[in-house]
Design a protein around this motif. Structure first.
Motif, PDB file in Angstrom:
ATOM      1  N   ASP A   1      34.987 -30.168 -55.399  1.00 12.93           N
ATOM      2  CA  ASP A   1      34.054 -29.191 -55.955  1.00 12.93           C
ATOM      3  C   ASP A   1      33.208 -29.779 -57.082  1.00 12.93           C
ATOM      4  OD1 ASP A   1      34.889 -26.901 -54.348  1.00 12.93           O
ATOM      5  OD2 ASP A   1      36.770 -27.066 -55.446  1.00 12.93           O
ATOM      6  N   GLY A   2      33.527 -30.987 -57.508  1.00 10.81           N
ATOM      7  CA  GLY A   2      32.800 -31.613 -58.603  1.00 10.81           C
ATOM      8  C   GLY A   2      31.936 -32.788 -58.172  1.00 10.81           C
ATOM      9  N   ILE A   3      31.746 -32.957 -56.877  1.00 12.59           N
ATOM     10  CA  ILE A   3      30.930 -34.069 -56.389  1.00 12.59           C
ATOM     11  C   ILE A   3      29.498 -33.881 -56.870  1.00 12.59           C
ATOM     12  CG2 ILE A   3      29.976 -35.179 -54.326  1.00 12.59           C
ATOM     13  CD1 ILE A   3      32.639 -34.511 -52.918  1.00 12.59           C
ATOM     14  N   LYS A   4      28.968 -34.902 -57.517  1.00 10.97           N
ATOM     15  CA  LYS A   4      27.616 -34.850 -58.080  1.00 10.97           C
ATOM     16  C   LYS A   4      26.574 -35.272 -57.041  1.00 10.97           C
ATOM     17  CE  LYS A   4      29.174 -33.963 -62.222  1.00 10.97           C
ATOM     18  NZ  LYS A   4      29.582 -32.616 -62.384  1.00 10.97           N
ATOM     19  N   GLY A   5      25.404 -34.702 -57.172  1.00 11.97           N
ATOM     20  CA  GLY A   5      24.283 -35.118 -56.321  1.00 11.97           C
ATOM     21  C   GLY A   5      24.228 -34.428 -54.974  1.00 11.97           C
ATOM     22  N   GLY A   6      25.023 -33.389 -54.789  1.00 10.08           N
ATOM     23  CA  GLY A   6      24.990 -32.647 -53.529  1.00 10.08           C
ATOM     24  C   GLY A   6      26.037 -33.122 -52.551  1.00 10.08           C
ATOM     25  N   THR A   7      26.867 -32.203 -52.115  1.00 10.06           N
ATOM     26  CA  THR A   7      27.932 -32.580 -51.185  1.00 10.06           C
ATOM     27  C   THR A   7      27.404 -32.844 -49.785  1.00 10.06           C
ATOM     28  OG1 THR A   7      28.454 -30.238 -50.849  1.00 10.06           O
ATOM     29  CG2 THR A   7      29.792 -31.446 -52.455  1.00 10.06           C
ATOM     30  N   ALA A   8      26.334 -32.173 -49.393  1.00 10.92           N
ATOM     31  CA  ALA A   8      25.755 -32.442 -48.068  1.00 10.92           C
ATOM     32  C   ALA A   8      25.229 -33.870 -48.020  1.00 10.92           C
ATOM     33  CB  ALA A   8      24.648 -31.447 -47.746  1.00 10.92           C
ATOM     34  N   GLU A   9      24.558 -34.273 -49.094  1.00 10.96           N
ATOM     35  CA  GLU A   9      24.044 -35.641 -49.154  1.00 10.96           C
ATOM     36  C   GLU A   9      25.185 -36.655 -49.186  1.00 10.96           C
ATOM     37  OE1 GLU A   9      21.021 -32.792 -50.561  1.00 10.96           O
ATOM     38  OE2 GLU A   9      23.107 -33.095 -51.094  1.00 10.96           O
ATOM     39  N   ALA A  10      26.246 -36.337 -49.908  1.00 10.43           N
ATOM     40  CA  ALA A  10      27.399 -37.239 -49.976  1.00 10.43           C
ATOM     41  C   ALA A  10      28.066 -37.370 -48.603  1.00 10.43           C
ATOM     42  CB  ALA A  10      28.410 -36.733 -51.008  1.00 10.43           C
ATOM     43  N   LEU A  11      28.233 -36.250 -47.911  1.00  9.28           N
ATOM     44  CA  LEU A  11      28.840 -36.294 -46.576  1.00  9.28           C
ATOM     45  C   LEU A  11      27.948 -37.078 -45.624  1.00  9.28           C
ATOM     46  CD1 LEU A  11      31.163 -35.463 -44.719  1.00  9.28           C
ATOM     47  CD2 LEU A  11      29.886 -33.365 -44.211  1.00  9.28           C
ATOM     48  N   GLU A  12      26.655 -36.868 -45.720  1.00 15.74           N
ATOM     49  CA  GLU A  12      25.720 -37.615 -44.874  1.00 15.74           C
ATOM     50  C   GLU A  12      25.869 -39.115 -45.114  1.00 15.74           C
ATOM     51  OE1 GLU A  12      21.252 -36.874 -43.592  1.00 15.74           O
ATOM     52  OE2 GLU A  12      21.386 -37.492 -45.705  1.00 15.74           O
ATOM     53  N   ARG A  13      25.929 -39.531 -46.385  1.00 17.27           N
ATOM     54  CA  ARG A  13      26.081 -40.965 -46.709  1.00 17.27           C
ATOM     55  C   ARG A  13      27.389 -41.522 -46.141  1.00 17.27           C
ATOM     56  NH1 ARG A  13      23.850 -39.366 -51.429  1.00 17.27           N
ATOM     57  NH2 ARG A  13      25.853 -39.091 -52.474  1.00 17.27           N
ATOM     58  N   VAL A  14      28.482 -40.784 -46.339  1.00 16.03           N
ATOM     59  CA  VAL A  14      29.790 -41.235 -45.851  1.00 16.03           C
ATOM     60  C   VAL A  14      29.757 -41.410 -44.336  1.00 16.03           C
ATOM     61  CG1 VAL A  14      32.183 -40.465 -45.473  1.00 16.03           C
ATOM     62  CG2 VAL A  14      31.176 -40.336 -47.760  1.00 16.03           C
ATOM     63  N   LEU A  15      29.210 -40.417 -43.648  1.00 20.16           N
ATOM     64  CA  LEU A  15      29.185 -40.475 -42.184  1.00 20.16           C
ATOM     65  C   LEU A  15      28.223 -41.554 -41.686  1.00 20.16           C
ATOM     66  CD1 LEU A  15      29.392 -36.685 -41.232  1.00 20.16           C
ATOM     67  CD2 LEU A  15      31.232 -38.390 -41.315  1.00 20.16           C
ATOM     68  N   GLN A  16      27.075 -41.677 -42.313  1.00 20.71           N
ATOM     69  CA  GLN A  16      26.125 -42.705 -41.885  1.00 20.71           C
ATOM     70  C   GLN A  16      26.653 -44.109 -42.157  1.00 20.71           C
ATOM     71  OE1 GLN A  16      22.392 -41.501 -43.720  1.00 20.71           O
ATOM     72  NE2 GLN A  16      21.764 -40.476 -41.828  1.00 20.71           N
ATOM     73  N   ASN A  17      27.345 -44.298 -43.276  1.00 16.78           N
ATOM     74  CA  ASN A  17      27.933 -45.610 -43.578  1.00 16.78           C
ATOM     75  C   ASN A  17      28.986 -45.998 -42.549  1.00 16.78           C
ATOM     76  OD1 ASN A  17      26.315 -45.986 -45.805  1.00 16.78           O
ATOM     77  ND2 ASN A  17      27.843 -45.303 -47.279  1.00 16.78           N
ATOM     78  N   ALA A  18      29.585 -44.996 -41.908  1.00 18.06           N
ATOM     79  CA  ALA A  18      30.586 -45.262 -40.870  1.00 18.06           C
ATOM     80  C   ALA A  18      29.954 -45.297 -39.477  1.00 18.06           C
ATOM     81  CB  ALA A  18      31.675 -44.188 -40.916  1.00 18.06           C
TER      82      ALA A  18
END
Length: 135
Positions: free
Chosen positions: A72-89
């Motif tokens: 709940d404290g992820i900075k910069g938007g969780t949708a963007e963070a999930l997108e980065r994680v998934l795209q990096n994989a």
């Protein structure tokens, strides 16, 4: 209490529905007010195992990374963070397809083990609602 929550509670009371916040302890209620303040993707980061099951190339060590320890404290938007994680994989190369990711991740989620505080508040509220209306 937020204006939205107050309005929802008052509207429920007007039509005769009892909200969790206005009922007496251990009494039955029909309305549970929960407002998702941040993005739904925070709830997915609360269950990294579900992300890894849906997307096997995502590192299982994701939950140990400082940035993702508090979903709940992820900075910069969780949708963007999930997108980065998934795209990096190697997933969602053209951008995060939220509906598809939600469908794929949610089928593996374990509500009892989810580490997102906001998800747990929602989940416990649903359980309370179900349990308060059992005859």
């Amino acid at each position: 209490m937020s204006q939205i929550k107050t309005t929802t509670r008052n509207n429920g009371n007007i039509i005769g529905l009892i909200t969790k916040s206005s009922c007496q302890k251990d009494k039955s209620f029909q309305v549970l007010n929960r407002i998702v303040v941040e993005e739904l993707e925070a709830w997915f980061f609360g269950d990294v195992e579900a992300i890894c099951q849906a997307y096997p190339k995502v590192s299982a060590n994701l939950a140990k990374q400082k940035r993702y320890r508090d979903p709940d404290g992820i900075k910069g938007g969780t949708a963007e963070a999930l997108e980065r994680v998934l795209q990096n994989a190697g997933y969602h190369p053209g951008g995060l397809e939220k509906y598809k990711a939600s469908s794929e991740i949610s089928q593996y989620m374990n509500p009892e083990l989810n580490s997102s505080t906001s998800f747990q508040a929602f989940y416990r509220g649903l359980l309370d609602c179900i349990n308060s209306n059992q005859v």
